[in-house]
Design a protein around this motif. Structure first.
Motif, mmCIF file in Angstrom:
data_model
loop_
_atom_site.group_PDB
_atom_site.id
_atom_site.type_symbol
_atom_site.label_atom_id
_atom_site.label_comp_id
_atom_site.label_asym_id
_atom_site.label_seq_id
_atom_site.Cartn_x
_atom_site.Cartn_y
_atom_site.Cartn_z
ATOM 1 N N ALA A 216 0.831 -1.208 0.000
ATOM 2 C CA ALA A 216 0.000 0.000 0.000
ATOM 3 C C ALA A 216 0.863 1.255 0.000
ATOM 4 C CB ALA A 216 -0.940 -0.009 1.207
ATOM 5 N N MET B 281 -1.268 3.366 -2.695
ATOM 6 C CA MET B 281 -2.661 3.024 -2.974
ATOM 7 C C MET B 281 -3.369 2.625 -1.685
ATOM 8 S SD MET B 281 -3.132 3.377 -6.227
ATOM 9 C CE MET B 281 -4.547 2.407 -6.700
ATOM 10 N N LEU B 282 -4.545 3.179 -1.499
ATOM 11 C CA LEU B 282 -5.377 2.768 -0.368
ATOM 12 C C LEU B 282 -5.904 1.359 -0.646
ATOM 13 C CD1 LEU B 282 -6.883 3.853 2.267
ATOM 14 C CD2 LEU B 282 -8.844 4.131 0.758
ATOM 15 N N PRO B 283 -5.649 0.424 0.262
ATOM 16 C CA PRO B 283 -6.049 -0.955 -0.040
ATOM 17 C C PRO B 283 -7.520 -1.261 0.240
ATOM 18 C CG PRO B 283 -4.765 -0.885 1.990
ATOM 19 C CD PRO B 283 -4.820 0.524 1.474
ATOM 20 N N TYR B 284 -8.285 -0.239 0.612
ATOM 21 C CA TYR B 284 -9.716 -0.416 0.880
ATOM 22 C C TYR B 284 -10.422 -0.928 -0.381
ATOM 23 C CZ TYR B 284 -14.409 1.116 2.436
ATOM 24 O OH TYR B 284 -15.732 1.184 2.803
ATOM 25 N N LYS B 285 -11.256 -1.960 -0.209
ATOM 26 C CA LYS B 285 -11.972 -2.577 -1.325
ATOM 27 C C LYS B 285 -11.034 -3.069 -2.434
ATOM 28 C CE LYS B 285 -16.386 -0.441 -0.445
ATOM 29 N NZ LYS B 285 -17.592 0.187 -0.949
ATOM 30 N N ASN C 117 -0.339 -2.835 8.413
ATOM 31 C CA ASN C 117 -1.718 -2.496 8.744
ATOM 32 C C ASN C 117 -2.198 -1.214 8.057
ATOM 33 O OD1 ASN C 117 -4.132 -2.795 10.055
ATOM 34 N ND2 ASN C 117 -3.416 -2.003 12.025
ATOM 35 N N PRO C 118 -2.056 -1.122 6.733
ATOM 36 C CA PRO C 118 -2.558 0.087 6.080
ATOM 37 C C PRO C 118 -4.081 0.111 6.180
ATOM 38 C CG PRO C 118 -2.002 -1.553 4.432
ATOM 39 C CD PRO C 118 -1.578 -2.121 5.759
ATOM 40 N N PRO C 119 -4.672 1.306 6.247
ATOM 41 C CA PRO C 119 -6.118 1.366 6.484
ATOM 42 C C PRO C 119 -6.904 0.733 5.343
ATOM 43 C CG PRO C 119 -5.263 3.526 5.859
ATOM 44 C CD PRO C 119 -4.071 2.632 6.055
ATOM 45 N N GLY C 120 -7.759 -0.212 5.687
ATOM 46 C CA GLY C 120 -8.631 -0.808 4.684
ATOM 47 C C GLY C 120 -8.141 -2.128 4.142
ATOM 48 N N HIS D 208 -7.085 -4.820 6.103
ATOM 49 C CA HIS D 208 -7.679 -5.834 6.969
ATOM 50 C C HIS D 208 -9.020 -5.323 7.497
ATOM 51 C CE1 HIS D 208 -3.718 -7.708 7.080
ATOM 52 N NE2 HIS D 208 -3.196 -6.569 7.455
ATOM 53 N N PRO D 209 -9.930 -6.234 7.804
ATOM 54 C CA PRO D 209 -11.143 -5.802 8.514
ATOM 55 C C PRO D 209 -10.765 -5.304 9.913
ATOM 56 C CG PRO D 209 -11.045 -8.208 8.359
ATOM 57 C CD PRO D 209 -9.903 -7.682 7.538
#
Lengths: 414, 250
Positions: free
Chosen positions: A136, A141-145, A285-288, A290-291
């Motif tokens: 990430a 890149m934001l790993p969210y979704k 632990n980048p935001p998004g 992991h749950p």
């Protein structure tokens, strides 16, 4: 006919680092002053030699990529594969894979893959991955979704590969491209085989639906059944037939030695892969990615697996868990056979056969022993596979508990 | 309350002039002592940004302007007028964006250690990269007195999961361009109402120097610096904070 293919894989690490207590993290922020260009040049060429030797030995080839890390010096797997497309003759060429959520131009990925496929005369096998959490920051890149991005990118690439009558339009949620018309088109018709990595049972459904190969890394005894079984169930649900053996792949560390002493030395050197992965909390632990439950555990200092199994870098422990297959040819055959039967069978052994300081000559010897003495027997074993019979046979092998792999299965799975 | 077809958590307390309170990346703050104190003079309306405090992020939300339109709708829905708009950190950014779009229902803006603009060059790290810092380093930048910081190791799981979920939501709204909108400085001339900045002197996420440069971008804006406080002066120095608010909006 059912068979087993073996793909030789190394991450192309840069192992010549100062002691671990002199740096915080092998990933993301390890200063590249530690990467000596002359040494890197030597290493890249050794790794390419090893892959070319795999081709000579009748093994197939697997390449992957990571960024800003000494664990894997390949930030652009298509470039390595482009070299191998020209320098090898028979091996099939697996890239596992293209980190789609981190690449903003899926059409460019489609083009690169088509190029490799044409140069290699249809030997490309194309993997798509979500990528690991550390990517990430490196990709910004934001790993969210990330999975949603992966599948939209996948759809665009598949359409780019299979559309031959001029430009089409694609305006999705994440990717926009109004005049898609790639040159060249892939050599293979309708397109190169597609592989997707899966880390858990829930992510197998779309892979099975598309009939793509599902690859699992270092899941060990405890996780291989749930993931493979979910894939098989989903495949049956979508296609009305049993998933062929060649739809499932397993990656483990493999070392074959002439005798106990050689095995002890070689296999322990391979364990560098497990031991060197020192990474600080924020990169895990980048935001998004992991749950929240998993992210909360990491904030508390937990390892990622959350299984309760102790973190281990011990060779014997990893052999017990089904992550490492190491021994003489007879022993390695028996170990893989046991795991293969326990899992219900798979058609691709992804052989991670080099890591850390394991020298080129030792690597080549292990590969040769595998190719000559293990591989033929695995092919014979696979030829006996029957989707119903193996499930009967498996019942005699109860589920293994407490053999969970650590963080690493999660870390390297994608 | 229901906005844009979605259930949005909104805390309302106190009475007086309406004060729309937009929290920062740490999550809802309307239950804190400073807010009780403000509620003695103002009617506080404090929505929770979707994704924070355990709420869901709508599928199409991924930028601060999604929040801006949500709160423009909130102002209309509640038919609020003469509103004091107060925003903290990323809530401050949201407030500034909102004020550039439509300020007809607003009379004053108070910004507390806000982000939202870039003041330095392309290689200056104006705003600390909170996603690239280990927990203990982040706490040092956030707090003047680090003993006030939450300690993940001691937190119950449900609270820690809320904190983790807040961090995800913060990432969703602020990841790229990081914590700012490059176009925002070109729109700040539209802000005509009195604007006051409050800044924690020891803030290491966005420094006082950043605050002063930000302040100069808004015509007539003024600033109070609170001693012995970091990124959240309302937490570390609630009395001085409330005094500063009453002084400019009392």
């Amino acid at each position: 006919m059912t068979t087993m293919r073996t793909w030789f894989f190394t991450e192309d690490c840069y192992p010549d680092l100062p002691p671990q207590d002199e740096w915080d993290s092998i990933r993301v922020d390890l200063p590249n002053q530690l990467c000596e260009p002359e040494n890197a040049h030597r290493l890249y060429n050794e790794y390419l030699d090893i892959w070319c030797a795999a081709d000579e030995m009748g093994l197939d080839i697997m390449v992957n990529e990571h960024h800003q890390t000494a664990t894997c010096m390949i930030p652009a797997a298509p470039i390595m594969l482009g070299i191998l497309a020209r320098q090898t003759k028979d091996a099939r060429l697996l890239i596992l894979g293209n980190p789609l959520p981190n690449r903003n131009q899926p059409v460019r990925v489609a083009e690169e893959m088509a190029l490799i496929d044409v140069i290699s005369k249809g030997r490309l096998e194309c993997g798509f991955v979500r990528s690991v959490p550390y990517e990430a920051a490196a990709a910004n890149m934001l790993p969210y979704k990330g999975s949603e991005r992966l599948w939209e990118s996948h759809d665009l690439i598949m359409k780019a590969w299979t559309t031959h009558d001029g430009p089409f339009n694609f305006e999705g949620k994440y990717y926009h491209h109004r005049q898609v018309n790639i040159w060249p088109r892939p050599y293979q018709d309708p397109h190169p085989p597609v592989w997707i990595t899966t880390g858990g049972a829930s992510s197998t459904d779309p892979v099975a639906k598309h009939g793509h190969v599902a690859a699992v890394f270092l899941a060990g005894y405890s996780r291989v059944r749930p993931v493979f079984d979910a894939y098989r169930e989903n495949y049956l649900k979508h296609h009305g037939t049993h998933a062929p053996l060649d739809r499932l792949a397993y990656c483990g560390l493999v070392y074959v030695g002439d005798d106990e002493r050689a095995v002890e030395k070689g296999a322990n050197e391979l364990m560098w892969y497990m031991q060197a992965n020192k990474v600080t909390e924020q990169w895990k632990n980048p935001p998004g990615y992991h749950p929240p439950q998993v992210a909360a555990g990491i904030m508390k200092g937990a390892h990622i697996s959350g299984s309760g199994a102790a973190y281990s870098t011990d060779l014997k422990e990893h052999m017990r868990r089904g992550n490492v297959f190491a021994g003489t040819p007879d022993q390695v055959y028996e170990q893989i056979k046991a795991f293969w039967e326990y899992s219900g069978g798979f058609g691709h052994m992804l052989m991670m056969g080099q890591a850390g300081h394991l020298p080129k000559d030792d690597t080549l010897r292990s590969m040769q022993l595998y190719a000559d003495e293990v591989y033929p027997r695995l092919r014979e074993l696979a030829a006996t596979w029957d989707p119903e019979e193996i499930m009967e046979k498996r019942k005699a092998m109860p589920d293994q508990e407490h053999a969970e792999i650590t963080d690493l299965s999660v870390d390297f799975v994608r | 309350m229901k906005l844009q077809g979605k259930e949005i958590d909104v805390v309302r307390k106190g009475s007086g002039q309406p004060l729309l309170l937009l929290h920062g990346g740490g999550g809802p703050i309307a239950a804190m002592p400073f807010a009780d104190k403000l509620a003695e003079k103002f009617e506080i309306i404090a929505p929770t940004h979707p994704g924070f405090g355990g709420s869901k992020i709508p599928d199409h939300f991924n930028r601060v302007d999604d929040l801006v339109f949500l709160y423009l709708d909130l102002l209309d829905e509640l038919d609020l007028n003469d509103v004091i708009l107060m925003g903290f950190s990323m809530g401050g950014w949201t407030a500034v964006e909102l004020a550039t779009m439509n300020s007809t229902r607003l009379s004053k803006m108070i910004l507390v250690d806000p982000v939202g603009v870039k003041v330095g060059g392309r290689e200056d790290r104006d705003i600390a990269d909170v996603f690239a810092l280990p927990g203990e380093k982040l706490v040092e930048l956030m707090f003047h007195d680090v003993s006030l910081a939450p300690k993940p190791a001691d937190m119950p799981d449900d609270q820690l999961q809320l904190m983790a979920a807040n961090r995800i939501a913060l990432g969703v709204y602020t990841w790229d361009p990081y914590m700012h909108n490059p176009k925002l400085p070109h729109r700040l001339h539209r802000i005509k109402m009195p604007t006051h900045f409050i800044w924690g002197e020891s803030d290491g996420i966005v420094t006082v120097d950043y605050g002063q440069k930000y302040c100069k971008l808004i015509d007539g804006a003024t600033m109070t610096v609170i001693e012995n406080a970091g990124h959240s002066p309302q937490v570390e120095q609630p009395e001085a904070f409330v005094d500063a608010v009453f002084k400019c909006a009392g």
